[in-house]
Design an enzyme around this catalytic site. Sequence first.
Site, PDB file in Angstrom:
ATOM      1  N   HIS A 220     -33.959  18.779  40.066  1.00 45.60           N
ATOM      2  CA  HIS A 220     -34.114  20.183  40.473  1.00 45.60           C
ATOM      3  C   HIS A 220     -34.879  21.095  39.524  1.00 45.60           C
ATOM      4  CE1 HIS A 220     -31.334  19.177  43.635  1.00 45.60           C
ATOM      5  NE2 HIS A 220     -30.331  19.001  42.803  1.00 45.60           N
TER       6      HIS A 220
ATOM      7  N   ASP B   1     -31.525  11.264  38.093  1.00 46.19           N
ATOM      8  CA  ASP B   1     -30.505  10.619  37.261  1.00 46.19           C
ATOM      9  C   ASP B   1     -29.350  10.012  38.047  1.00 46.19           C
ATOM     10  OD1 ASP B   1     -29.356  13.066  37.956  1.00 46.19           O
ATOM     11  OD2 ASP B   1     -29.125  13.771  35.892  1.00 46.19           O
TER      12      ASP B   1
END
Length: 507
Positions: free
Chosen positions: A82, A240
């Site tokens: 993000h 991740d």
Amino acid sequence: MKYLLGIDVGTTGTKVVLVTEAGKVTASAFEDYPLSTPQVDWVEQDPEDWWKATMKGIAKVMGDASVKTREIAGIGLSGQYHGAVLLDKAHHVLRPCILWCDQRTTEQVEYISKRISKEELLRITGNPASYYFTVCKILWVKENEPQVYEKLSHFLLPKDYVRLKLTGNLVTDVTDASGTLLLDVPERRWSSQIVDKLDLDKDILPDCRESIEISGAITKKASELTGLNYGTPVVAGAGDQSAQAIGTGVIKEGVLACTMGTSGVVFAPTSLIRHDDRGRLDSFCFAIPDTWHTMGVMQSAGGSLRWFRDTLCDAEIKEAENKRQDVYQLIVEQAERVPAGSENLIFLPYLSGERHPHSDAKARGIFFGLDMRHHKAHMIRSILEGVVFGLRDSIEVMKELHIPISEIRATGGGARAKLWKQILADVTNSKVITVNSLEGAAYGAAILASVGSGLYNSVNEVCNRLIRVIEETYPIKDNVKRYEDYYLLYRSLYPLLKDKFAELSSL
């Protein structure tokens, strides 16, 4: 022997691991860097810090392992979702990166909702608009820093800035791109429809590839700076949580990853895209082609315990230093003396707002039921329980979507605490598994590199060969019954307090 390099650009630091083709971690390094909070609800980082940490990490693992760089078959990247890295035409960073946990973009969420219906967003992106998506950050800069936006030529996600420094290429992958709110998630490509409706320039979008695809190779300049061989392939990699799932062998339906790190995540791979019409979970592309995942994220999981450590545990910190022990071990040991339910003390872990299933940046943490009999140990255990209650909120939504759950694989720092894993098993009434891989997303990035570089044919093949179960934690029957009552009470508290959270934030 061939080696793989896995690099994970995290929120608190970058981890670099060197892994043999047989899956053994021969060296690992972690280089930290600071966060900047220039205003309330703002969280930023300097992308150059990621690059410096990456270079240091590479130098350390190569030095520790005494491996020749020509033996590295491929490099994989992972990183925090993000974040908005904004670049000019010369690929210079225009401003600090606005991170995933930044909460300044409420007005931009409203703007998106006016331009695009919730139904259309769900159909195309799999998700409703929310403050953490990258596009909200880009729109914030457009409105509030027009002098910066005028110079904008490209944007990248955090790990992709490191890729740019390694390869010179502007590339992201489908998992990270899913977190921008600009990707057509079912079709796994950028959505021109969303880009046009938000009045953005399609030329700012990086090339988007599958996670196992090669995205470039080490340039001569990067070779000089890192010591890596010129031409070593760099695969696209993954965000991740996708990489973390790969690194723990969570690659098929029925197996759920539960990460208890700074944030908390429950992550379920799916063969078909499944989204919640109420937007209570994220629906993203997964790192395996033609596969998706559903994900619930809580803002403060281990972060809640870290807050408690920093605020109320000076004595434990000093004791840990004297004994050369992990301070969290000393903290959690105290909670073992308290019965399940913390004697009617319930913690709401909304210290940084909450993401799923509430998507409420104004929510705040609470100790509910605090009385004279409670001590520090009760507060510690209630934090551990409150975090798991919050994770179960997302699991319950997954059940509503008929996502099968046969086992939970615990990862992250919280998975090292036996008590926390037992609470997870008891609250969810599920078997909790720990695997041999402890390096998380960086290890998953190395696995993706092993496929992209041709050492293995598929992610399934390498995970089945390398990932092994080392511990199983089963629910305790009496605790399951007790926790069910506490969870139902916990679940009732947010709806009662939602308006009061908003009122408090306006004071």
